[in-house]
Design a protein around this motif. Structure first.
Motif, short mmCIF file in Angstrom:
data_model
loop_
_atom_site.label_atom_id
_atom_site.label_comp_id
_atom_site.label_asym_id
_atom_site.label_seq_id
_atom_site.Cartn_x
_atom_site.Cartn_y
_atom_site.Cartn_z
N THR A 151 0.86 -1.19 0.00
CA THR A 151 0.00 0.00 0.00
C THR A 151 0.89 1.23 0.00
O THR A 151 1.79 1.35 0.85
CB THR A 151 -0.91 0.02 1.25
N GLN A 169 1.50 2.31 -12.79
CA GLN A 169 0.95 1.52 -13.89
C GLN A 169 1.69 0.18 -13.98
O GLN A 169 2.91 0.15 -14.00
CB GLN A 169 1.17 2.31 -15.21
N PRO A 206 1.39 -4.13 -9.12
CA PRO A 206 0.28 -4.49 -8.25
C PRO A 206 0.40 -3.65 -6.97
O PRO A 206 1.23 -3.93 -6.12
CB PRO A 206 0.52 -5.98 -7.96
N ARG A 210 -1.68 -0.63 -4.19
CA ARG A 210 -2.87 0.03 -3.68
C ARG A 210 -2.43 1.42 -3.21
O ARG A 210 -1.30 1.56 -2.72
CB ARG A 210 -3.34 -0.76 -2.47
N ASN A 214 -3.38 4.65 -0.68
CA ASN A 214 -4.20 5.24 0.37
C ASN A 214 -4.03 6.74 0.31
O ASN A 214 -2.92 7.24 0.54
CB ASN A 214 -3.69 4.77 1.74
N THR A 227 -8.48 6.14 -10.44
CA THR A 227 -9.46 5.11 -10.81
C THR A 227 -9.54 4.94 -12.32
O THR A 227 -9.57 3.82 -12.83
CB THR A 227 -10.85 5.46 -10.24
N ARG A 263 -7.11 2.82 -13.64
CA ARG A 263 -7.21 1.49 -13.03
C ARG A 263 -6.19 1.25 -11.92
O ARG A 263 -5.65 0.15 -11.76
CB ARG A 263 -7.04 0.39 -14.09
N ILE A 264 -5.91 2.31 -11.18
CA ILE A 264 -5.08 2.16 -9.98
C ILE A 264 -6.04 2.10 -8.80
O ILE A 264 -6.88 2.98 -8.63
CB ILE A 264 -4.11 3.35 -9.80
N ASN A 265 -5.85 1.07 -7.99
CA ASN A 265 -6.70 0.89 -6.81
C ASN A 265 -6.40 1.95 -5.77
O ASN A 265 -5.26 2.05 -5.31
CB ASN A 265 -6.33 -0.45 -6.17
N SER A 266 -7.40 2.73 -5.38
CA SER A 266 -7.09 3.69 -4.32
C SER A 266 -8.29 3.88 -3.40
O SER A 266 -9.43 3.61 -3.78
CB SER A 266 -6.70 5.04 -4.93
N THR A 267 -8.00 4.30 -2.19
CA THR A 267 -9.07 4.69 -1.27
C THR A 267 -8.73 6.05 -0.71
O THR A 267 -7.57 6.32 -0.39
CB THR A 267 -9.23 3.71 -0.08
#
Ligand code: SAH
Length: 354
Positions: A267, A291, A294, A296, A298, A326, A329-333
């Motif tokens: 992360t 890019q 793998p 994530r 934050n 997003t 296609r990068i996972n983020s919160t």
């Protein structure tokens, strides 16, 4: 704020080592050296970490002579809570006084199905990230493994049960105190210890590459967070002096190697700072950087810190940043920081000099 002491005032430091600094096998060796059968070590260990008992008098399945020997050789009470802020059921900040008078902060964060403690691993911090309160007063010393565990024991006292999650995101840099942190992690994870699953333990680093490399070889499935905060060296150098030592062309390959070796996704923490690293061009550059990796992300809006005259982004700006990730296609919160009212949010924990 209720600032009542939860324990009596701490005893003067006796100079004896802390019992909680020993691993179970070290306790075993000590027992054998003191003429006691090694199985007693596991009994003592369970008193310490299953029953979370600091009072030798209550350890009645251990012979009295052994308890006296332990009392003569070790301190069994690792730290005292000198102050708590916040109310039960909500985010609370604890101030812990260690045996030599140094003080560190921990944060308890209860949520619906989890109880998270954010622990400190050093008194002060050497790394002096511009936006973080923890290093502003400099560095004092590493915490001992037992002093890290003491914070978790205090959480157990207040919650009357162990935390479900532990994050090393309080004061200090975990990889600058590697051995003590890993020893504490192993006790947290131990089946006869706190029984906290490795995946519920997070180590957060400012990007100390040797630590990332070492952790990859430990064979332990903890979560690793890397504090990035910028998509390029120029900006990261301004925010995080550690980047001069381990610049991004060294850090990112170390992260890739970690993921290859462990199969674990890292992360990346990214604190959003208004007009500094929160623009769409930074978001696009971050997306390009990650890019194919793998990973994530934050996103944490900056928590106010007196010495750093900047603001968090407006919510729309933060959402725009997240949307760009997003789209790529990068996972983020986008995380809502908790504990601001107590100065207990990310980066607000402060070392208070003696
Ligand atoms: N030394 C470690 C762990 C401590 S900081 C590390 O650098 O990761 C835990 C997280 O809080 C890090 O991601 C850190 O960069 C972030 N942080 C520090 N100051 C902050 C602030 N003022 N606002 C928001 N996040 C902050």
């Amino acid at each position: 704020m209720d600032d009542h002491p939860v324990h009596p005032p701490p005893p003067e430091s006796s100079g004896l080592p802390l019992l909680h600094n020993l691993t179970c096998s070290e306790i075993e060796s000590w027992m054998v050296a003191h003429g006691t059968p090694p199985y007693r070590a596991r009994q003592l260990w369970q008193w310490l970490y299953v029953h979370r008992c600091r009072d030798l008098a209550r350890m009645t399945n251990l012979p009295a002579t052994l308890r006296n020997q332990i009392a003569d050789a070790f301190v069994t009470d690792p730290a005292h809570i000198t102050e708590t802020q916040g109310v039960e059921g909500d985010t609370r900040k604890l101030l812990l006084r260690l045996r030599d008078g140094e003080q560190v902060e921990s944060v308890l964060i209860p949520a619906e199905n989890r109880r998270t403690i954010c622990v400190s691993c050093q008194a002060g911090c050497r790394f002096r990230c511009a936006f973080c309160a923890s290093g502003q007063a400099g560095f004092r010393r590493n915490l001992e493994p037992g002093e890290i565990l003491a914070q978790v024991l205090s959480a157990c006292d207040l919650w009357q049960q162990p935390p479900t999650h532990v994050v090393f995101m309080g004061i200090g840099e975990p990889f600058d105190n590697y051995d003590a942190v890993l020893q504490a992690v192993r006790t947290l994870n131990d089946q006869d210890g706190f029984r906290i699953g490795a995946r519920r333990i997070t180590i957060s680093t400012c990007g100390m590459v040797p630590g990332i490399e070492r952790l990859a070889g430990e064979g332990i499935q903890v979560e690793l967070s890397v504090s990035l905060h910028a998509p390029n060296n120029a900006l990261r150098n301004r925010l995080m002096p550690v980047n001069q030592r381990y610049p991004m062309e060294v850090l990112m390959p170390a992260c890739d190697a970690y993921t290859r070796q462990t199969g674990r996704i890292i992360t990346f923490e990214y604190t959003l700072i208004h007009n500094l690293n929160d623009g769409p061009e930074c978001a696009r550059e971050l997306a390009r950087l990650l890019q194919g990796r793998p990973a994530r992300v934050n996103l944490i809006p900056l928590s106010p810190v007196a010495e750093f005259p900047h603001a968090p982004p407006a919510p729309e700006q933060a959402e725009r940043f997240a949307a760009i990730l997003t789209e790529a296609r990068i996972n983020s919160t986008l995380r809502l920081s908790r504990g601001c009212a107590l100065d207990a949010a990310c980066g607000q924990l402060r070392y208070r000099p003696l």
